[in-house]
Design an enzyme around this catalytic site. Sequence first.
Site, PDB file in Angstrom:
ATOM      1  N   TRP A  69      65.125 -12.639  88.963  1.00  8.82           N
ATOM      2  CA  TRP A  69      65.211 -14.073  89.245  1.00  8.82           C
ATOM      3  C   TRP A  69      64.870 -14.348  90.709  1.00  8.82           C
ATOM      4  O   TRP A  69      65.180 -13.565  91.599  1.00  8.82           O
ATOM      5  CB  TRP A  69      66.640 -14.556  88.963  1.00  8.82           C
ATOM      6  CG  TRP A  69      66.826 -16.045  89.056  1.00  8.82           C
ATOM      7  CD1 TRP A  69      66.639 -16.945  88.062  1.00  8.82           C
ATOM      8  CD2 TRP A  69      67.254 -16.791  90.203  1.00  8.82           C
ATOM      9  NE1 TRP A  69      66.920 -18.219  88.512  1.00  8.82           N
ATOM     10  CE2 TRP A  69      67.303 -18.154  89.821  1.00  8.82           C
ATOM     11  CE3 TRP A  69      67.603 -16.444  91.516  1.00  8.82           C
ATOM     12  CZ2 TRP A  69      67.676 -19.164  90.699  1.00  8.82           C
ATOM     13  CZ3 TRP A  69      67.970 -17.454  92.395  1.00  8.82           C
ATOM     14  CH2 TRP A  69      68.009 -18.793  91.987  1.00  8.82           C
ATOM     15  N   SER A 118      66.967  -6.432  87.273  1.00 13.24           N
ATOM     16  CA  SER A 118      67.911  -7.551  87.204  1.00 13.24           C
ATOM     17  C   SER A 118      67.628  -8.417  85.972  1.00 13.24           C
ATOM     18  O   SER A 118      67.704  -7.924  84.846  1.00 13.24           O
ATOM     19  CB  SER A 118      67.850  -8.343  88.506  1.00 13.24           C
ATOM     20  OG  SER A 118      68.981  -9.163  88.660  1.00 13.24           O
ATOM     21  N   LEU A 119      67.275  -9.696  86.139  1.00 14.39           N
ATOM     22  CA  LEU A 119      66.946 -10.541  84.993  1.00 14.39           C
ATOM     23  C   LEU A 119      65.837  -9.915  84.157  1.00 14.39           C
ATOM     24  O   LEU A 119      65.848  -9.986  82.926  1.00 14.39           O
ATOM     25  CB  LEU A 119      66.526 -11.934  85.461  1.00 14.39           C
ATOM     26  CG  LEU A 119      65.983 -12.892  84.390  1.00 14.39           C
ATOM     27  CD1 LEU A 119      67.029 -13.162  83.324  1.00 14.39           C
ATOM     28  CD2 LEU A 119      65.500 -14.189  85.026  1.00 14.39           C
ATOM     29  N   PHE A 165      69.783 -16.408  98.317  1.00 11.76           N
ATOM     30  CA  PHE A 165      69.764 -15.447  97.212  1.00 11.76           C
ATOM     31  C   PHE A 165      69.186 -14.107  97.647  1.00 11.76           C
ATOM     32  O   PHE A 165      69.710 -13.046  97.300  1.00 11.76           O
ATOM     33  CB  PHE A 165      68.957 -16.017  96.045  1.00 11.76           C
ATOM     34  CG  PHE A 165      68.885 -15.087  94.866  1.00 11.76           C
ATOM     35  CD1 PHE A 165      70.000 -14.862  94.066  1.00 11.76           C
ATOM     36  CD2 PHE A 165      67.708 -14.429  94.549  1.00 11.76           C
ATOM     37  CE1 PHE A 165      69.941 -14.001  92.984  1.00 11.76           C
ATOM     38  CE2 PHE A 165      67.639 -13.569  93.470  1.00 11.76           C
ATOM     39  CZ  PHE A 165      68.761 -13.354  92.684  1.00 11.76           C
ATOM     40  N   LEU A 166      68.113 -14.143  98.422  1.00 16.21           N
ATOM     41  CA  LEU A 166      67.541 -12.887  98.918  1.00 16.21           C
ATOM     42  C   LEU A 166      68.560 -12.147  99.777  1.00 16.21           C
ATOM     43  O   LEU A 166      68.666 -10.915  99.714  1.00 16.21           O
ATOM     44  CB  LEU A 166      66.265 -13.163  99.722  1.00 16.21           C
ATOM     45  CG  LEU A 166      65.075 -13.738  98.966  1.00 16.21           C
ATOM     46  CD1 LEU A 166      63.875 -13.859  99.891  1.00 16.21           C
ATOM     47  CD2 LEU A 166      64.718 -12.890  97.749  1.00 16.21           C
ATOM     48  N   LEU A 180      71.807 -12.205  99.475  1.00 16.16           N
ATOM     49  CA  LEU A 180      72.824 -11.607  98.609  1.00 16.16           C
ATOM     50  C   LEU A 180      72.346 -10.290  98.014  1.00 16.16           C
ATOM     51  O   LEU A 180      73.142  -9.374  97.786  1.00 16.16           O
ATOM     52  CB  LEU A 180      73.188 -12.574  97.479  1.00 16.16           C
ATOM     53  CG  LEU A 180      74.080 -13.759  97.839  1.00 16.16           C
ATOM     54  CD1 LEU A 180      74.269 -14.652  96.628  1.00 16.16           C
ATOM     55  CD2 LEU A 180      75.431 -13.275  98.344  1.00 16.16           C
ATOM     56  N   GLN A 181      71.060 -10.184  97.780  1.00 11.75           N
ATOM     57  CA  GLN A 181      70.535  -8.978  97.153  1.00 11.75           C
ATOM     58  C   GLN A 181      70.625  -7.762  98.066  1.00 11.75           C
ATOM     59  O   GLN A 181      70.610  -6.623  97.571  1.00 11.75           O
ATOM     60  CB  GLN A 181      69.082  -9.199  96.724  1.00 11.75           C
ATOM     61  CG  GLN A 181      68.949 -10.256  95.655  1.00 11.75           C
ATOM     62  CD  GLN A 181      67.547 -10.337  95.110  1.00 11.75           C
ATOM     63  OE1 GLN A 181      67.025  -9.404  94.545  1.00 11.75           O
ATOM     64  NE2 GLN A 181      66.919 -11.487  95.273  1.00 11.75           N
ATOM     65  N   ASP A 239      75.666  -2.184  95.265  1.00 14.96           N
ATOM     66  CA  ASP A 239      75.182  -3.450  94.711  1.00 14.96           C
ATOM     67  C   ASP A 239      76.356  -4.415  94.514  1.00 14.96           C
ATOM     68  O   ASP A 239      77.321  -4.104  93.819  1.00 14.96           O
ATOM     69  CB  ASP A 239      74.484  -3.179  93.374  1.00 14.96           C
ATOM     70  CG  ASP A 239      73.713  -4.372  92.851  1.00 14.96           C
ATOM     71  OD1 ASP A 239      73.950  -5.498  93.323  1.00 14.96           O
ATOM     72  OD2 ASP A 239      72.881  -4.166  91.951  1.00 14.96           O
ATOM     73  N   HIS A 253      71.104  -4.163  95.728  1.00 13.10           N
ATOM     74  CA  HIS A 253      70.555  -4.680  94.472  1.00 13.10           C
ATOM     75  C   HIS A 253      69.081  -4.331  94.273  1.00 13.10           C
ATOM     76  O   HIS A 253      68.537  -4.572  93.189  1.00 13.10           O
ATOM     77  CB  HIS A 253      70.734  -6.202  94.438  1.00 13.10           C
ATOM     78  CG  HIS A 253      70.500  -6.812  93.089  1.00 13.10           C
ATOM     79  ND1 HIS A 253      71.228  -6.465  91.964  1.00 13.10           N
ATOM     80  CD2 HIS A 253      69.617  -7.757  92.670  1.00 13.10           C
ATOM     81  CE1 HIS A 253      70.813  -7.159  90.928  1.00 13.10           C
ATOM     82  NE2 HIS A 253      69.834  -7.958  91.323  1.00 13.10           N
TER      83      HIS A 253
END
Length: 254
Positions: free
Chosen positions: A20, A80-81, A142-143, A145-146, A206, A233
């Site tokens: 995602w 991931s997704l 979001f990046l 968080l990864q 992760d 992640h």
Amino acid sequence: MSLFIDTLGHGDDLVLIHGWGIHGAVWQRVAEQLAQDYCVHIVDLPGCGNSAMVEPYTLDALAAVLDRCFPLPVHVLGWSLGGAVGLQWALTQPDKLRSLTLCASSPRFMQAEDWPHATPADTLAAFARSLSQDYAATLEVFLGLQVMGSRDGRAVLRSLQASLASRPAPQVAALMAGLEILTATDLRSAVSQIACPMLLQYGERDRMTPPEAGQWLASASHAELVMHGGAGHAPFISHEADFIAAQKSFLQRV
């Protein structure tokens, strides 16, 4: 519809499915090395990169689009997704997947009382709220968080940012629909039905898909589990050499 697919190399077919918030360019370095031995197909999922949007945008629809693009059996590597899409593909078309590798993926992405190995529900809800307000900032968060917990977080973040900038960013509609998939998906009861050989590659640190998710999957499916120490992640970026070595070893044995 037809997807944008970048193909390189020769040999058995290997399809790479991104996660995602990004597109297929995130696989470029990995693909170039795997292409020494395989015909690697880097997919942009619908609404991401150079692929047009599709309606409806569901896990089953994404798996069906991929299945139409690849009429012959293939190896699949999903992050991931993208791993959930690969799982759905394997469940609906068991004869089409020669093997399935899940990288930092999960049968369920949102936490529940009986499933702590995932992202909190309020985190996913916050992404959905912020997308309509500040699209670019949401993707940047979001990046970030990864790479949380990753030993080489800054370098991995720079790599993700560069990949994202190299093609058109995902459309808001695709991101919103993708969040709905992440929120609603629960394939735990179906994992034991996967017929093809499976490899699981996970990051020890992760925060989005904790290593316990990989351990649960290994137990539920009898898959081979590789845990990358110090990785977050995106172990295929932070631990590129080890990731590729594990992937090639697995593919040579199936």
